[in-house]
Design a protein around this motif. Structure first.
Motif, PDB file in Angstrom:
ATOM      1  N   ALA A 233     -67.874  49.126  94.140  1.00  0.00           N
ATOM      2  CA  ALA A 233     -69.268  49.470  93.869  1.00  0.00           C
ATOM      3  C   ALA A 233     -69.594  49.239  92.397  1.00  0.00           C
ATOM      4  CB  ALA A 233     -69.509  50.943  94.214  1.00  0.00           C
TER       5      ALA A 233
ATOM      6  N   ASN B 172     -73.796  44.229  98.887  1.00  0.00           N
ATOM      7  CA  ASN B 172     -72.489  44.532  98.290  1.00  0.00           C
ATOM      8  C   ASN B 172     -71.568  43.315  98.207  1.00  0.00           C
ATOM      9  OD1 ASN B 172     -71.863  44.528 101.011  1.00  0.00           O
ATOM     10  ND2 ASN B 172     -70.899  46.547 101.054  1.00  0.00           N
TER      11      ASN B 172
ATOM     12  N   ASN C 255     -70.989  42.826  93.339  1.00  0.00           N
ATOM     13  CA  ASN C 255     -71.458  43.977  94.096  1.00  0.00           C
ATOM     14  C   ASN C 255     -72.316  44.843  93.171  1.00  0.00           C
ATOM     15  OD1 ASN C 255     -71.835  46.197  95.661  1.00  0.00           O
ATOM     16  ND2 ASN C 255     -69.654  46.608  96.038  1.00  0.00           N
TER      17      ASN C 255
END
Lengths: 266, 266
Positions: free
Chosen positions: A105, A145, A219
């Motif tokens: 992330a 992502n 991402n």
């Protein structure tokens, strides 16, 4: 054999035409949670098999887990994976390469356009593109992502000549890839065939050809995009150990045909 | 007045709720081709108003064109743009900032999560977020060429405190932004509100709020993603010239209310 997986003739056609195929929810929530926990252990273990995002200590990926961890040694023999690999390669198979890409992330970085086979051929002495990869979605894959992005049908053009960026095998793991496809070639391919970024829920499996050109963007979401990638190779296509340069955790040397387990846990 | 543009009450509601709104094909093919040609001239002109992708000579963007080029000076008064800006800001307006982002094929790089208002407030002395931007799509925007990505409704939380990365106004143009929103805050916002990346054909206009958090991934496609961005500000919200630090081509100083032309070409 519980949950044995097999493709329909239509699915096989689709795979041959486009160079990839998604099977949704091959693994259930509990199984994926278990795989994620095993993956986290591998990331934390450190050592040469673990790579990081450039200039950081954020894990980018880890290789060769099937050789060192029983859970992953069993996973590659799963009845949900192995029979499909055999179907698509039309032969007995073994695992050439195993990796888990973290694509964290907010942190997971870009992968340039490349073909996997270029690396396996030049670095490992793989004679032909009779190999493929099963990518297990450890997280839902969305447009945000950093999904793998393919040129559908681009595998049909075969291996594209590339410049060589750097020396030695370490560059095969770097963010600036040793073999990436030049943008003029990619422009022509994409103008002809377009692009596709397959998405799907956790536990889905994305099968893709050794020669399909692919890339992925960073991402920028708060959601990890973990992928567990198992590369199966036809046993008739075993690598030439005299030409290979990479360690076993990047290019396996046991060519024994795999046999399916009855289940992942049995 | 030909082609005057106005939003329906439903469109205004949508904009207030989500913080953005797409109007498709506001400009036709010929008009976009003409805008692209004018943009190319600006990119080629060089000088301090033109910024490049880090470590390259590839144009990232150019600012302030409406002050120096008649075509763009007229564009900001287009009957297809100005009445909508007035509707959404409920006031007479002037142009605070004008830029063209190139986002070149294969080359356009990431933009971190940020709110535009943070820059206008801290750097330019804008008192309130009573401003918005009209982004004209100079190319089709797809999932593959680095679309702007928003947190729908994220503007409602107002300006988020950020760390300051670097000194002086030059950092407001750098790839590593002077004011970017920290990832913990972004995580909470996105977990609550999700993400959206509006797409559309060439000539579409994407309206977005001064405070909506947004970012974009690199362009890994062979297709440019040119955006022409006009920031309108309410005349009642004129900037405080005593607090502003940036040159006029980044923060305009003429607060005269704009009047719409009859058409772009008349």
């Amino acid at each position: 054999m519980d949950n044995a997986n097999a493709l329909s003739p239509q699915q096989i056609d689709e795979y041959r035409t486009t160079g990839y195929l998604v099977q949704e929810r091959v693994f259930d929530e509990d199984e994926v949670t278990w795989l994620q926990a095993e993956a986290a252990r591998e990331f934390a273990a450190g050592g040469e098999r673990v790579t990081v995002e450039e200039g950081t200590d954020i894990v980018r990926g880890v290789h060769g887990c099937h050789l060192y961890t029983e859970a992953f040694g069993r996973l590659v023999r799963s009845p949900r994976l192995l029979p499909v690999a055999e179907q698509l390669l039309d032969d007995d198979v073994y695992v050439h390469q195993f990796k888990i890409n973290a694509k964290r992330a907010f942190k997971g970085e870009v992968w340039e356009w490349h073909q996997d086979y270029t690396f396996w051929h030049h670095e490992d002495g793989m004679p032909a593109p009779r190999a493929l990869t099963a990518a297990i979605f450890l997280d839902e894959v969305t447009e945000f992502n950093g999904p793998l992005t393919f040129v559908p049908g681009g595998h049909d053009d075969g291996m594209i000549d590339t410049e060589v960026n750097g020396e030695g095998w370490a560059g095969t793991l770097a963010a600036s890839l040793k073999y990436s496809v030049d943008i003029d070639t990619m422009r022509k391919l994409i103008e002809r065939n377009g692009m596709a970024a397959p998405k799907g829920p956790r536990g889905s499996v994305l099968w893709f050809d050794a020669n399909i050109p692919h890339s992925s963007v960073p991402n920028i979401s708060p959601f990890d995009r973990g992928l567990l990638l198992i590369t199966y190779n036809s046993v008739a296509n075993r690598i030439d150990l005299a030409r290979g340069t990479r360690p076993e955790w990047l290019a396996a040397r046991d060519f024994t045909p795999l046999t399916a387990l009855h289940s992942m846990s049995s």
